[in-house]
Design a protein around this motif. Structure first.
Motif: not given
Ligand code: FES
Length: 570
Positions: A23, A33, A36
């Motif tokens: 990440k 985020d 992701l």
């Protein structure tokens, strides 16, 4: 099993740290985020300056990404090898398995819940589908689409059937240097794949018949806006597949799907290469394409698509006539409509949506076919114990039963050096024989099976001769040409025993190709052959892997260690 970014973590011995590191690095590219946390759709990038057929790939990637995001998933584009037919030495076929391995490993190595493979130039779709089948991740195929047609002196032109036809005219002295140069600039007027029923078009149609791409995606011309919209829709479809975790290739590639693909391959007048690729794709599953069954199917399935080289039209005409859905509708009960597709619907629904186009003549009805039988026949005989293929839809009727004197060329190089020699002892009734041009012998089974008519015969007006080899032929080519003689001569196949002056009999109606030499003499010749060791070209790297593990044409020319488990003939 983990999904999204958590899939397939890099091995550091601490899964939490692996994800933390992953990440941290992807955030360097500006991902949030929210992005992701979404399901991931990988998208292959096979754009290359060396591959003009894939010239629209950047636009298709953008559209596919848009579709993925519209459906709430995250697209991740990654590069793989790209193979362009005319820029691949020694042959694109030599590189197909490398592309399949590269694509498979990248699908496996990187986190993704579904993958979109974008390809088209001859070996790329087969390689990508072989990879997808082995990785067995939900997969959407986006073909790049065919070129639009060219025009020259009022005539419609297409790559590459007309490349060959006009080059043959040039060799015969019927057109001059200036005209062949003008033609050269008009044969391929846009990006996209060859717009006749060559290998690229064949594999795009086969892919659609297998249910691995959206309806109509085989035929939409590469430069059309509809192609871009289809890529966007493919992106949406892949995102849904990523969320549902299916269907996977193993759920779609059933015996019914493979049978449908074979029916379509015959009905489109498809490329002989299509049979090798379909065999390789099936070889990655638990099924095996049975050549005799394929031949038997060919006796039932008519050629319905009127495209060059078997017919008259080009891919854009096929598209405007209704494309593969309309073809499958015309094929009626020859297609198993219960077969499923990537969208989750069956072919029954796809066929129900086929467009009716009044007056179109590119897709014929079954009662008025281009040919009552399919495009290809599988031959056997003492010259081809494990089979050979002829595209009889693009052959000369008068040569389909023919006995002639063999004129043998030892290799592609030998053929190139001698074929135009005015002193070559050859006549129009002879059978041209090329050997050492198979998967291992050449290597990479070049498309040299379309042996040119010797110059002196071409200039005397000879347009076709029986030609036989262990090589392949471009799907865009035509003539009475027997291909894929298996086993190839380089591994001891009987083709190695033919001598100039022998009689060879071709009988397509009986599906036979025979060397008319008695068994005792053949045995004498066989014992006189000295086995050679590994050739210099195969000493290292991929060449060595290729040489040592390549299988024959009846196994799809895949590597032996890449096959799926179990084998049910279909
Ligand atoms: Fe790429 Fe024909 S050269 S499809």
């Amino acid at each position: 099993m983990a999904d999204g970014l958590r899939k397939g973590l890099t091995s550091y011995g601490d899964a939490g740290f692996s994800l933390f590191l992953r990440k941290a690095f992807i955030k360097a590219a500006g991902y949030s985020d929210d992005a992701l946390d979404r399901p991931i759709v990988g998208i292959t990038n096979t754009y290359s300056d060396y591959n003009p057929c894939h010239g629209n790939v950047p636009a298709l990637i953008e559209a596919a990404k848009r579709g993925v995001m519209l459906a709430g998933a995250m697209p991740m584009v990654f590069p793989t090898i790209s193979i362009a037919e005319s820029f691949s030495h020694p042959t694109s076929m030599y590189l197909r398995n490398l592309m399949a391995m590269d694509t498979e490993e990248m699908i496996r190595a990187q986190p993704m819940d579904a993958v979109i493979v974008i390809g088209g130039c001859d070996k790329t779709l087969p390689a990508q589908i072989m990879a997808a089948v082995s990785a067995d991740l939900p997969t959407v195929v986006i073909p790049v689409g065919p070129m639009v047609v060219g025009h020259h002196k009022g005539e419609v032109l297409g790559a590459c059937t007309d490349c060959r036809r006009l080059w043959a005219k040039y060799r015969a002295g019927e057109i001059d240097d200036a005209e062949i140069e003008a033609v050269n600039g008009r044969l391929a007027p846009s990006v996209g794949t060859c717009m006749v029923m060559g290998t690229a078009s064949t594999m795009a149609c086969v892919t659609e018949a297998l249910g691995l791409s959206l309806p109509m995606s085989a035929t939409i011309p590469a430069p059309h806006a509809e192609r871009v919209r289809s890529a966007e829709a493919s992106g949406k479809c892949a995102a849904e597949m990523a969320k549902r975790k299916g269907p996977r290739p193993s759920e779609l590639l059933t015996p019914a799907a493979f049978r449908n693909a074979q029916v379509v391959l015959q009905a489109i007048g498809g490329s002989t290469n299509g049979l090798i690729h379909l065999t390789a794709i099936a070889g990655r599953t638990s099924y095996r394409i049975d050549l005799d069954a394929f031949d038997a199917l060919g006796r039932q399935v008519p050629v319905l698509v009127d495209l060059k080289p078997s017919g008259a039209h080009y891919m854009e005409h096929f598209h405007h006539a209704g494309g593969v859905p309309k073809l499958m509708k015309q094929l009626g009960d020859l297609i198993d409509l219960d077969a499923k597709t990537i969208t989750g619907v069956t072919l029954r629904e796809v066929v129900a949506g086929a467009e009716e186009v009044p007056g179109q003549d590119a897709i014929r009805p079954r009662d008025n076919p281009i040919r009552p039988e399919g495009a290809m026949a599988v031959l056997s005989g003492n010259l081809a114990p494990r089979g050979a293929v002829i595209k009889h839809s693009a052959a000369s009727e008068r040569l389909l039963q023919h006995t002639g004197r063999a004129v043998v060329f030892e290799s592609v190089e030998d053929m190139t050096l001698r074929i135009d020699d005015p002193a070559l002892d050859v006549s129009a009734d002879d059978v041209l024989v090329l050997r050492n041009a198979g998967p291992k012998g050449a290597p990479g089974m070049p498309e040299a099976g379309y042996l040119p008519i010797p110059m002196k015969l071409a200039r005397a007006g000879v347009k076709d001769m029986v030609r036989i080899s262990d090589a392949r032929m471009s799907g865009t080519a035509f003539g009475t040409i027997v291909l894929h003689i298996t086993p190839e001569s380089a591994v001891g196949g009987p083709l190695a025993l033919v001598r100039t002056g022998d009689q060879i009999r071709l009988d397509v109606a009986k599906r036979r190709i025979d060397l008319l030499v008695d068994d005792a003499e053949l045995e004498r010749r066989r014992t006189a052959i000295v086995e050679s060791g590994r050739p210099d070209w195969a000493e290292r790297g991929y060449a060595r892997l290729f040489h040592d593990r390549i299988m024959q044409a009846d196994d799809g020319c895949d590597f032996d260690f890449m096959r799926g488990n179990g084998k049910t003939s279909i």
